[in-house]
Write a protein that holds these residues in place. Structure first.
Motif, PDB file in Angstrom:
ATOM      1  N   LEU A  99       0.996  -1.287  -0.105  1.00 56.47           N
ATOM      2  CA  LEU A  99      -0.016  -0.525   0.155  1.00 56.47           C
ATOM      3  C   LEU A  99       0.763   1.553   0.305  1.00 56.47           C
ATOM      4  CD1 LEU A  99      -2.967  -1.422   2.102  1.00 56.47           C
ATOM      5  CD2 LEU A  99      -3.464  -0.183  -0.237  1.00 56.47           C
ATOM      6  N   GLY A 100       1.511   1.579   1.479  1.00 57.72           N
ATOM      7  CA  GLY A 100       2.871   2.193   0.557  1.00 57.72           C
ATOM      8  C   GLY A 100       3.261   2.254  -0.557  1.00 57.72           C
ATOM      9  N   GLY A 101       4.139   1.768  -1.688  1.00 53.17           N
ATOM     10  CA  GLY A 101       4.353   1.844  -2.283  1.00 53.17           C
ATOM     11  C   GLY A 101       3.441   2.095  -3.512  1.00 53.17           C
ATOM     12  N   SER A 102       2.236   1.539  -3.490  1.00 51.71           N
ATOM     13  CA  SER A 102       1.353   2.277  -4.722  1.00 51.71           C
ATOM     14  C   SER A 102       1.073   3.441  -4.508  1.00 51.71           C
ATOM     15  CB  SER A 102      -0.063   1.068  -4.043  1.00 51.71           C
ATOM     16  OG  SER A 102      -0.355   0.152  -4.514  1.00 51.71           O
ATOM     17  N   ALA A 103       0.424   4.093  -3.273  1.00 48.04           N
ATOM     18  CA  ALA A 103       0.602   5.094  -2.470  1.00 48.04           C
ATOM     19  C   ALA A 103       2.167   5.840  -3.190  1.00 48.04           C
ATOM     20  CB  ALA A 103       0.516   5.893  -0.975  1.00 48.04           C
ATOM     21  N   LEU A 104       3.353   5.978  -2.969  1.00 40.37           N
ATOM     22  CA  LEU A 104       4.488   6.961  -3.093  1.00 40.37           C
ATOM     23  C   LEU A 104       4.127   6.815  -5.198  1.00 40.37           C
ATOM     24  CD1 LEU A 104       7.587   7.604  -2.613  1.00 40.37           C
ATOM     25  CD2 LEU A 104       7.706   5.905  -2.632  1.00 40.37           C
ATOM     26  N   LEU A 105       3.768   5.371  -5.551  1.00 40.62           N
ATOM     27  CA  LEU A 105       3.921   5.555  -7.419  1.00 40.62           C
ATOM     28  C   LEU A 105       3.146   6.515  -7.650  1.00 40.62           C
ATOM     29  CD1 LEU A 105       4.523   1.867  -7.642  1.00 40.62           C
ATOM     30  CD2 LEU A 105       6.069   3.973  -8.487  1.00 40.62           C
ATOM     31  N   MET A 106       1.569   7.101  -7.080  1.00 44.43           N
ATOM     32  CA  MET A 106       0.779   7.414  -7.345  1.00 44.43           C
ATOM     33  C   MET A 106       1.084   9.271  -7.066  1.00 44.43           C
ATOM     34  SD  MET A 106      -2.221   5.863  -8.345  1.00 44.43           S
ATOM     35  CE  MET A 106      -1.028   4.730  -9.418  1.00 44.43           C
ATOM     36  N   LEU A 107       1.633   9.252  -5.903  1.00 46.36           N
ATOM     37  CA  LEU A 107       1.851  10.334  -5.865  1.00 46.36           C
ATOM     38  C   LEU A 107       2.782  10.698  -7.194  1.00 46.36           C
ATOM     39  CD1 LEU A 107       0.931  11.084  -1.920  1.00 46.36           C
ATOM     40  CD2 LEU A 107       0.496  11.669  -4.183  1.00 46.36           C
ATOM     41  N   LEU A 108       4.424   9.706  -7.056  1.00 44.28           N
ATOM     42  CA  LEU A 108       5.361  10.330  -7.890  1.00 44.28           C
ATOM     43  C   LEU A 108       4.693  10.844  -9.436  1.00 44.28           C
ATOM     44  CD1 LEU A 108       8.073   8.157  -6.791  1.00 44.28           C
ATOM     45  CD2 LEU A 108       7.927  10.231  -6.513  1.00 44.28           C
ATOM     46  N   ILE A 109       3.844   9.891  -9.495  1.00 43.72           N
ATOM     47  CA  ILE A 109       3.178  10.082 -10.939  1.00 43.72           C
ATOM     48  C   ILE A 109       2.847  11.515 -11.231  1.00 43.72           C
ATOM     49  CG2 ILE A 109       2.163   9.108 -12.722  1.00 43.72           C
ATOM     50  CD1 ILE A 109       2.240   6.427 -11.998  1.00 43.72           C
ATOM     51  N   ALA A 110       2.342  11.796 -10.820  1.00 41.45           N
ATOM     52  CA  ALA A 110       1.440  12.424  -9.927  1.00 41.45           C
ATOM     53  C   ALA A 110       2.348  14.535 -10.681  1.00 41.45           C
ATOM     54  CB  ALA A 110       0.363  13.465  -9.166  1.00 41.45           C
ATOM     55  N   TRP A 111       3.661  14.253  -9.466  1.00 43.19           N
ATOM     56  CA  TRP A 111       4.475  15.071  -9.373  1.00 43.19           C
ATOM     57  C   TRP A 111       5.488  14.971 -10.704  1.00 43.19           C
ATOM     58  CZ3 TRP A 111       9.198  14.667  -7.661  1.00 43.19           C
ATOM     59  CH2 TRP A 111       9.748  15.692  -7.149  1.00 43.19           C
ATOM     60  N   ALA A 112       6.227  14.122 -11.072  1.00 44.27           N
ATOM     61  CA  ALA A 112       6.945  14.026 -11.553  1.00 44.27           C
ATOM     62  C   ALA A 112       6.665  13.978 -13.415  1.00 44.27           C
ATOM     63  CB  ALA A 112       8.350  12.625 -12.072  1.00 44.27           C
ATOM     64  N   TRP A 113       5.437  13.598 -13.552  1.00 42.21           N
ATOM     65  CA  TRP A 113       5.163  13.008 -15.144  1.00 42.21           C
ATOM     66  C   TRP A 113       4.575  14.850 -15.608  1.00 42.21           C
ATOM     67  CZ3 TRP A 113       5.353   9.075 -16.754  1.00 42.21           C
ATOM     68  CH2 TRP A 113       5.450   8.503 -18.340  1.00 42.21           C
ATOM     69  N   PRO A 114       5.002  14.833 -16.765  1.00 43.76           N
ATOM     70  CA  PRO A 114       4.701  16.587 -17.447  1.00 43.76           C
ATOM     71  C   PRO A 114       3.279  16.104 -17.883  1.00 43.76           C
ATOM     72  CG  PRO A 114       5.652  14.736 -18.908  1.00 43.76           C
ATOM     73  CD  PRO A 114       6.291  14.282 -18.073  1.00 43.76           C
ATOM     74  N   TRP A 115       1.820  17.383 -17.217  1.00 46.12           N
ATOM     75  CA  TRP A 115       0.979  17.006 -17.633  1.00 46.12           C
ATOM     76  C   TRP A 115       0.399  18.209 -18.062  1.00 46.12           C
ATOM     77  CZ3 TRP A 115      -1.277  12.615 -17.048  1.00 46.12           C
ATOM     78  CH2 TRP A 115      -0.482  10.929 -15.768  1.00 46.12           C
ATOM     79  N   LYS A 116       0.870  19.452 -18.879  1.00 45.48           N
ATOM     80  CA  LYS A 116       0.915  20.320 -19.476  1.00 45.48           C
ATOM     81  C   LYS A 116      -0.520  21.037 -18.772  1.00 45.48           C
ATOM     82  CE  LYS A 116       3.513  18.453 -23.375  1.00 45.48           C
ATOM     83  NZ  LYS A 116       4.346  18.102 -23.123  1.00 45.48           N
ATOM     84  N   LYS A 117      -1.576  21.035 -19.180  1.00 50.00           N
ATOM     85  CA  LYS A 117      -2.400  21.934 -19.424  1.00 50.00           C
ATOM     86  C   LYS A 117      -3.522  21.028 -18.078  1.00 50.00           C
ATOM     87  CE  LYS A 117      -1.586  25.947 -19.576  1.00 50.00           C
ATOM     88  NZ  LYS A 117      -0.749  26.491 -18.207  1.00 50.00           N
ATOM     89  N   ARG A 118      -3.018  19.390 -18.227  1.00 47.68           N
ATOM     90  CA  ARG A 118      -5.127  18.214 -17.685  1.00 47.68           C
ATOM     91  C   ARG A 118      -4.123  18.184 -16.498  1.00 47.68           C
ATOM     92  NH1 ARG A 118      -1.723  15.631 -22.512  1.00 47.68           N
ATOM     93  NH2 ARG A 118      -0.948  14.948 -21.382  1.00 47.68           N
ATOM     94  N   MET A 119      -5.060  19.500 -15.588  1.00 46.60           N
ATOM     95  CA  MET A 119      -4.951  19.032 -14.431  1.00 46.60           C
ATOM     96  C   MET A 119      -5.389  17.612 -13.160  1.00 46.60           C
ATOM     97  SD  MET A 119      -2.118  20.860 -13.311  1.00 46.60           S
ATOM     98  CE  MET A 119      -1.442  21.155 -15.254  1.00 46.60           C
ATOM     99  N   ILE A 120      -6.469  17.297 -14.425  1.00 43.51           N
ATOM    100  CA  ILE A 120      -7.214  16.995 -14.067  1.00 43.51           C
ATOM    101  C   ILE A 120      -6.603  15.098 -13.273  1.00 43.51           C
ATOM    102  CG2 ILE A 120      -8.006  15.380 -15.872  1.00 43.51           C
ATOM    103  CD1 ILE A 120     -10.421  15.466 -13.221  1.00 43.51           C
ATOM    104  N   TRP A 121      -5.693  14.935 -14.578  1.00 38.51           N
ATOM    105  CA  TRP A 121      -4.803  13.282 -13.521  1.00 38.51           C
ATOM    106  C   TRP A 121      -4.056  14.073 -12.299  1.00 38.51           C
ATOM    107  CZ3 TRP A 121      -7.523   9.865 -15.532  1.00 38.51           C
ATOM    108  CH2 TRP A 121      -7.593   9.861 -16.802  1.00 38.51           C
ATOM    109  N   PRO A 122      -3.091  14.497 -12.326  1.00 40.55           N
ATOM    110  CA  PRO A 122      -2.659  15.056 -11.082  1.00 40.55           C
ATOM    111  C   PRO A 122      -3.339  15.374  -9.861  1.00 40.55           C
ATOM    112  CG  PRO A 122      -1.941  16.777 -12.401  1.00 40.55           C
ATOM    113  CD  PRO A 122      -2.932  15.871 -13.165  1.00 40.55           C
ATOM    114  N   ALA A 123      -4.441  15.602 -10.144  1.00 41.24           N
ATOM    115  CA  ALA A 123      -5.561  15.832  -8.948  1.00 41.24           C
ATOM    116  C   ALA A 123      -5.674  14.615  -8.554  1.00 41.24           C
ATOM    117  CB  ALA A 123      -6.908  16.952  -9.376  1.00 41.24           C
ATOM    118  N   LEU A 124      -6.561  13.070  -9.511  1.00 42.73           N
ATOM    119  CA  LEU A 124      -6.756  12.504  -9.222  1.00 42.73           C
ATOM    120  C   LEU A 124      -6.453  10.737  -8.392  1.00 42.73           C
ATOM    121  CD1 LEU A 124      -9.753  11.677 -12.508  1.00 42.73           C
ATOM    122  CD2 LEU A 124      -9.984  12.299 -10.296  1.00 42.73           C
ATOM    123  N   LEU A 125      -4.631  11.338  -9.193  1.00 40.34           N
ATOM    124  CA  LEU A 125      -3.966  10.827  -8.262  1.00 40.34           C
ATOM    125  C   LEU A 125      -3.084  10.854  -7.262  1.00 40.34           C
ATOM    126  CD1 LEU A 125      -1.529  10.492 -12.066  1.00 40.34           C
ATOM    127  CD2 LEU A 125      -2.177   8.615 -11.053  1.00 40.34           C
ATOM    128  N   GLY A 126      -3.195  12.387  -6.961  1.00 41.95           N
ATOM    129  CA  GLY A 126      -2.803  12.806  -5.574  1.00 41.95           C
ATOM    130  C   GLY A 126      -4.241  12.044  -4.941  1.00 41.95           C
TER     131      GLY A 126
END
Length: 157
Positions: A99-126
């Motif tokens: 569970l901790g690793g899954s949480a870390l992966l979701m937060l890292l993907i939201a934080w590190a990925w270049p989302w450009k203007k699609r803010m829905i994805w980092p919000a959902l991943l957060g």
């Protein structure tokens, strides 16, 4: 012989009572308000600005934390999103990160990925990361517990 004593408190005067700065607002009220703010900010509100992925991630994290704290349908919805996040990281053939690793992966993907203007994805991943972090405990779970404690205190709960 028994004596019964009844003590009744006087009705509190209007104003700030305890930590209820807005009057009686429950955790559910804060969860609903957070959801409305998240959606409004993602949709481009002129009052609530979510302009980058960091802000979207923070709003998603707080909203997920409040939805789980509110319980009921709010928690069901948040836990459902958390299950989506968990399913994206388990049974992939790469092993189980926990569970901790899954949480870390979701937060890292939201934080590190270049989302450009699609803010829905980092919000959902957060949001997913907050749910999983709360379930996992550890350091991220402490942050989730802190947010919940503050909101419960201000809601008078």
């Amino acid at each position: 012989m028994h004596a019964t004593v009844v003590l009744a408190a006087a009705h509190a005067a209007p104003g700030i009572n305890g930590m209820q700065l807005l009057g009686p607002v429950t955790v559910t009220g804060f969860a609903a308000a957070s959801g409305v703010c998240l959606i409004a900010g993602l949709r481009g509100s002129d009052r609530i600005k979510i302009q980058n992925k960091d802000q979207a991630l923070i709003w998603g994290f707080i909203t997920g934390t409040l939805w789980v704290a509110a319980g009921g349908t709010w928690a069901d919805f948040a836990n459902g999103l958390g299950d989506v996040g968990k399913s994206m990281t388990t049974d992939t053939g790469l092993g189980d990160p926990g569970l901790g690793g899954s949480a870390l992966l979701m937060l890292l993907i939201a934080w590190a990925w270049p989302w450009k203007k699609r803010m829905i994805w980092p919000a959902l991943l957060g949001l997913m990361g907050a749910v999983l972090a709360g379930q996992a405990g550890g350091l991220p779970g402490i942050l989730v517990s802190l947010i919940r404690s503050v909101v419960v205190k201000y809601s008078g709960g």
